[in-house]
Scaffold this motif. Structure first.
Motif, PDB file in Angstrom:
ATOM      1  N   LYS A 169       2.053  -8.117 -11.075  1.00  0.00           N
ATOM      2  CA  LYS A 169      -0.469  -8.260 -10.262  1.00  0.00           C
ATOM      3  C   LYS A 169       0.227  -8.396  -9.521  1.00  0.00           C
ATOM      4  CE  LYS A 169      -2.891  -7.603 -14.532  1.00  0.00           C
ATOM      5  NZ  LYS A 169      -4.157  -7.411 -15.415  1.00  0.00           N
ATOM      6  N   GLN A 170       0.523  -9.756  -8.967  1.00  0.00           N
ATOM      7  CA  GLN A 170       1.039 -10.358  -7.890  1.00  0.00           C
ATOM      8  C   GLN A 170       1.456  -9.686  -6.818  1.00  0.00           C
ATOM      9  OE1 GLN A 170       3.557 -13.939  -8.048  1.00  0.00           O
ATOM     10  NE2 GLN A 170       3.452 -13.857  -5.753  1.00  0.00           N
ATOM     11  N   TYR A 171       3.292  -8.390  -6.796  1.00  0.00           N
ATOM     12  CA  TYR A 171       3.286  -7.976  -5.979  1.00  0.00           C
ATOM     13  C   TYR A 171       2.687  -6.792  -5.699  1.00  0.00           C
ATOM     14  CZ  TYR A 171       7.040 -11.049  -5.503  1.00  0.00           C
ATOM     15  OH  TYR A 171       7.919 -12.190  -5.524  1.00  0.00           O
ATOM     16  N   ALA A 172       2.280  -6.202  -6.806  1.00  0.00           N
ATOM     17  CA  ALA A 172       1.325  -4.864  -6.470  1.00  0.00           C
ATOM     18  C   ALA A 172      -0.048  -5.534  -5.111  1.00  0.00           C
ATOM     19  CB  ALA A 172       0.595  -5.128  -7.769  1.00  0.00           C
ATOM     20  N   GLN A 173      -0.764  -6.555  -5.642  1.00  0.00           N
ATOM     21  CA  GLN A 173      -1.606  -6.634  -4.902  1.00  0.00           C
ATOM     22  C   GLN A 173      -1.421  -7.100  -3.131  1.00  0.00           C
ATOM     23  OE1 GLN A 173      -4.859  -7.122  -4.661  1.00  0.00           O
ATOM     24  NE2 GLN A 173      -5.366  -7.559  -7.025  1.00  0.00           N
ATOM     25  N   ILE A 174       0.478  -7.190  -3.041  1.00  0.00           N
ATOM     26  CA  ILE A 174       1.166  -7.881  -1.627  1.00  0.00           C
ATOM     27  C   ILE A 174       1.311  -5.622  -1.273  1.00  0.00           C
ATOM     28  CG2 ILE A 174       3.096  -8.157  -0.981  1.00  0.00           C
ATOM     29  CD1 ILE A 174       3.122 -10.799  -2.137  1.00  0.00           C
ATOM     30  N   GLY A 175       1.993  -5.570  -2.455  1.00  0.00           N
ATOM     31  CA  GLY A 175       2.689  -3.871  -1.927  1.00  0.00           C
ATOM     32  C   GLY A 175       1.326  -2.843  -1.923  1.00  0.00           C
ATOM     33  N   ILE A 176       0.194  -2.702  -2.290  1.00  0.00           N
ATOM     34  CA  ILE A 176      -1.483  -2.694  -1.868  1.00  0.00           C
ATOM     35  C   ILE A 176      -1.924  -2.754  -0.712  1.00  0.00           C
ATOM     36  CG2 ILE A 176      -3.694  -2.318  -2.507  1.00  0.00           C
ATOM     37  CD1 ILE A 176      -2.874  -2.526  -5.350  1.00  0.00           C
ATOM     38  N   ALA A 177      -1.421  -4.270   0.161  1.00  0.00           N
ATOM     39  CA  ALA A 177      -1.922  -4.529   1.203  1.00  0.00           C
ATOM     40  C   ALA A 177      -0.952  -4.023   2.685  1.00  0.00           C
ATOM     41  CB  ALA A 177      -1.850  -5.944   1.306  1.00  0.00           C
ATOM     42  N   SER A 178       0.118  -3.444   1.642  1.00  0.00           N
ATOM     43  CA  SER A 178       1.132  -2.949   2.827  1.00  0.00           C
ATOM     44  C   SER A 178       0.361  -1.487   2.708  1.00  0.00           C
ATOM     45  CB  SER A 178       2.014  -3.952   2.645  1.00  0.00           C
ATOM     46  OG  SER A 178       3.037  -4.848   2.807  1.00  0.00           O
ATOM     47  N   CYS A 179       0.486  -1.355   2.120  1.00  0.00           N
ATOM     48  CA  CYS A 179       0.674   0.197   1.820  1.00  0.00           C
ATOM     49  C   CYS A 179      -0.606   0.582   2.593  1.00  0.00           C
ATOM     50  CB  CYS A 179       0.017   1.006   0.448  1.00  0.00           C
ATOM     51  SG  CYS A 179       1.621   0.509   0.050  1.00  0.00           S
ATOM     52  N   LYS A 180      -1.893   0.554   2.005  1.00  0.00           N
ATOM     53  CA  LYS A 180      -3.533  -0.009   3.240  1.00  0.00           C
ATOM     54  C   LYS A 180      -3.568   0.106   5.122  1.00  0.00           C
ATOM     55  CE  LYS A 180      -7.514  -0.430   1.483  1.00  0.00           C
ATOM     56  NZ  LYS A 180      -7.957  -1.064   0.511  1.00  0.00           N
ATOM     57  N   GLU A 181      -2.233  -0.888   5.434  1.00  0.00           N
ATOM     58  CA  GLU A 181      -2.228  -1.251   6.962  1.00  0.00           C
ATOM     59  C   GLU A 181      -1.175  -0.434   6.917  1.00  0.00           C
ATOM     60  OE1 GLU A 181      -0.283  -4.251   9.671  1.00  0.00           O
ATOM     61  OE2 GLU A 181       0.711  -4.431   7.306  1.00  0.00           O
ATOM     62  N   LEU A 182      -0.354   0.618   6.694  1.00  0.00           N
ATOM     63  CA  LEU A 182       0.537   1.648   6.890  1.00  0.00           C
ATOM     64  C   LEU A 182      -1.002   2.672   6.942  1.00  0.00           C
ATOM     65  CD1 LEU A 182       3.782   1.213   5.003  1.00  0.00           C
ATOM     66  CD2 LEU A 182       3.779   0.786   7.642  1.00  0.00           C
ATOM     67  N   ILE A 183      -1.689   3.010   6.225  1.00  0.00           N
ATOM     68  CA  ILE A 183      -2.477   4.265   5.795  1.00  0.00           C
ATOM     69  C   ILE A 183      -3.545   4.164   6.941  1.00  0.00           C
ATOM     70  CG2 ILE A 183      -4.556   5.334   4.616  1.00  0.00           C
ATOM     71  CD1 ILE A 183      -2.214   4.942   2.052  1.00  0.00           C
ATOM     72  N   ASP A 184      -4.223   3.076   7.100  1.00  0.00           N
ATOM     73  CA  ASP A 184      -5.301   2.016   8.596  1.00  0.00           C
ATOM     74  C   ASP A 184      -4.462   2.651   9.119  1.00  0.00           C
ATOM     75  OD1 ASP A 184      -6.643   2.431   6.160  1.00  0.00           O
ATOM     76  OD2 ASP A 184      -6.810  -0.124   6.184  1.00  0.00           O
ATOM     77  N   ASN A 185      -3.702   2.615   9.569  1.00  0.00           N
ATOM     78  CA  ASN A 185      -2.850   2.004  11.424  1.00  0.00           C
ATOM     79  C   ASN A 185      -1.380   3.170  11.430  1.00  0.00           C
ATOM     80  OD1 ASN A 185      -4.746  -0.078  12.303  1.00  0.00           O
ATOM     81  ND2 ASN A 185      -3.579  -0.620  10.358  1.00  0.00           N
ATOM     82  N   PRO A 186      -1.838   4.238  11.101  1.00  0.00           N
ATOM     83  CA  PRO A 186      -0.640   5.227  11.202  1.00  0.00           C
ATOM     84  C   PRO A 186      -0.577   5.199  12.667  1.00  0.00           C
ATOM     85  CG  PRO A 186      -2.315   6.317  12.249  1.00  0.00           C
ATOM     86  CD  PRO A 186      -3.307   5.163  11.456  1.00  0.00           C
ATOM     87  N   ASP A 187      -0.495   4.389  13.535  1.00  0.00           N
ATOM     88  CA  ASP A 187       1.452   5.035  14.648  1.00  0.00           C
ATOM     89  C   ASP A 187       2.115   3.924  14.261  1.00  0.00           C
ATOM     90  OD1 ASP A 187      -0.764   6.574  16.031  1.00  0.00           O
ATOM     91  OD2 ASP A 187      -1.407   5.067  17.268  1.00  0.00           O
ATOM     92  N   LEU A 188       2.073   2.808  13.391  1.00  0.00           N
ATOM     93  CA  LEU A 188       2.915   1.972  12.980  1.00  0.00           C
ATOM     94  C   LEU A 188       4.242   1.946  12.756  1.00  0.00           C
ATOM     95  CD1 LEU A 188       0.856  -1.043  10.445  1.00  0.00           C
ATOM     96  CD2 LEU A 188       1.853  -0.895  13.808  1.00  0.00           C
ATOM     97  N   LYS A 189       4.196   3.042  11.731  1.00  0.00           N
ATOM     98  CA  LYS A 189       5.144   3.855  11.152  1.00  0.00           C
ATOM     99  C   LYS A 189       4.494   5.576  10.916  1.00  0.00           C
ATOM    100  CE  LYS A 189       7.970   0.719  10.630  1.00  0.00           C
ATOM    101  NZ  LYS A 189       9.794   0.559  11.262  1.00  0.00           N
ATOM    102  N   PRO A 190       4.779   5.829  11.949  1.00  0.00           N
ATOM    103  CA  PRO A 190       3.974   7.619  11.697  1.00  0.00           C
ATOM    104  C   PRO A 190       4.547   8.101  10.673  1.00  0.00           C
ATOM    105  CG  PRO A 190       4.592   7.219  14.118  1.00  0.00           C
ATOM    106  CD  PRO A 190       4.781   5.962  13.104  1.00  0.00           C
ATOM    107  N   GLU A 191       5.916   8.166  10.553  1.00  0.00           N
ATOM    108  CA  GLU A 191       6.966   8.637   9.665  1.00  0.00           C
ATOM    109  C   GLU A 191       6.728   8.345   8.164  1.00  0.00           C
ATOM    110  OE1 GLU A 191       9.154   5.226  10.543  1.00  0.00           O
ATOM    111  OE2 GLU A 191       7.983   6.655  11.440  1.00  0.00           O
ATOM    112  N   TYR A 192       6.339   7.375   8.056  1.00  0.00           N
ATOM    113  CA  TYR A 192       5.700   7.119   6.343  1.00  0.00           C
ATOM    114  C   TYR A 192       4.315   8.453   6.178  1.00  0.00           C
ATOM    115  CZ  TYR A 192       8.489   2.961   5.815  1.00  0.00           C
ATOM    116  OH  TYR A 192       9.964   1.870   6.479  1.00  0.00           O
TER     117      TYR A 192
END
Length: 211
Positions: free
Chosen positions: A50-73
């Motif tokens: 759950k600890q790493y899941a929370q970290i991963g969720i934050a990373s995923c949401k950052e990419l989704i909310d800011n598509p210019d960061l890594k548009p290819e993903y």
């Protein structure tokens, strides 16, 4: 070690890995955070999972909310070519027991995938490209349908999961469109796979094809 059933040894190896390679000094990408959370969950250490899941969720949401960061993903995921931040976040939400969060991620992906499919259709792309996008949309919806059943499978309640899949089968027995036809096929495969593990037949009978 997980394949051998030695979960304690697997946890020890994961802990040692994290100790030797600091995730603070060497930040992981969302897919590695997802893998680590899944490995801890499979090994039975749900606190770290759950600890790493929370970290991963934050990373995923950052990419989704800011598509210019890594548009290819996001772009590759929408076109069904890559396991991207939407699906990763959905599985990580499942690890922390947040089914609504998991569903929200998948629904967001489905909206974007359908929009892409419609754009390809309007621009005259090949039938093969359109069919690939149709499959992607259906696959996302099937993942949504499976959200209540996944915890039963992961906790070893295979008979309960099988019974729920049989109930789902009734809803898709007479598909009204291509999406439901594809889901029906995916459901049949899931029931057969679970049936083999339980030593029972799938019990589908004859289903009439859509169209």
């Amino acid at each position: 070690y997980l394949n051998d059933g030695n979960k304690q040894k697997a946890i020890a190896v994961l802990d040692q890995l994290n100790k030797m390679i600091s995730t603070e000094l060497f930040p992981m990408t969302f897919d590695n955070e997802h893998k680590l959370a899944k490995l801890y969950a499979q090994a039975g250490d749900m606190a770290k999972a759950k600890q790493y899941a929370q970290i991963g969720i934050a990373s995923c949401k950052e990419l989704i909310d800011n598509p210019d960061l890594k548009p290819e993903y996001v772009q590759y995921e929408i076109t069904n070519r890559y396991f991207g931040p939407y699906r990763a976040a959905s599985e990580l939400y499942e690890i922390i027991g947040d089914a609504n969060g998991a569903k929200t991620m998948l629904e967001g992906l489905k909206i974007k995938t359908k929009a892409m499919r419609d754009m390809l259709y309007s621009q005259g792309y090949s039938e093969r490209d359109i069919q690939r996008m149709d499959y992607a949309v259906a696959d996302i919806q099937f993942s949504i349908e499976m959200l209540p059943i996944n915890p039963l499978i992961s906790s070893g309640k295979l008979q309960n999961a099988y019974d729920e899949l049989q109930k789902m089968k009734v809803r898709f027995a007479n598909p009204k469109n291509m999406e439901e036809q594809i889901i029906k096929s995916m459901l049949e495969s899931q029931i057969m796979d679970l049936g083999r593990k339980l030593g029972v037949g799938a019990g589908f009978g004859v289903w009439h094809s859509f169209g």
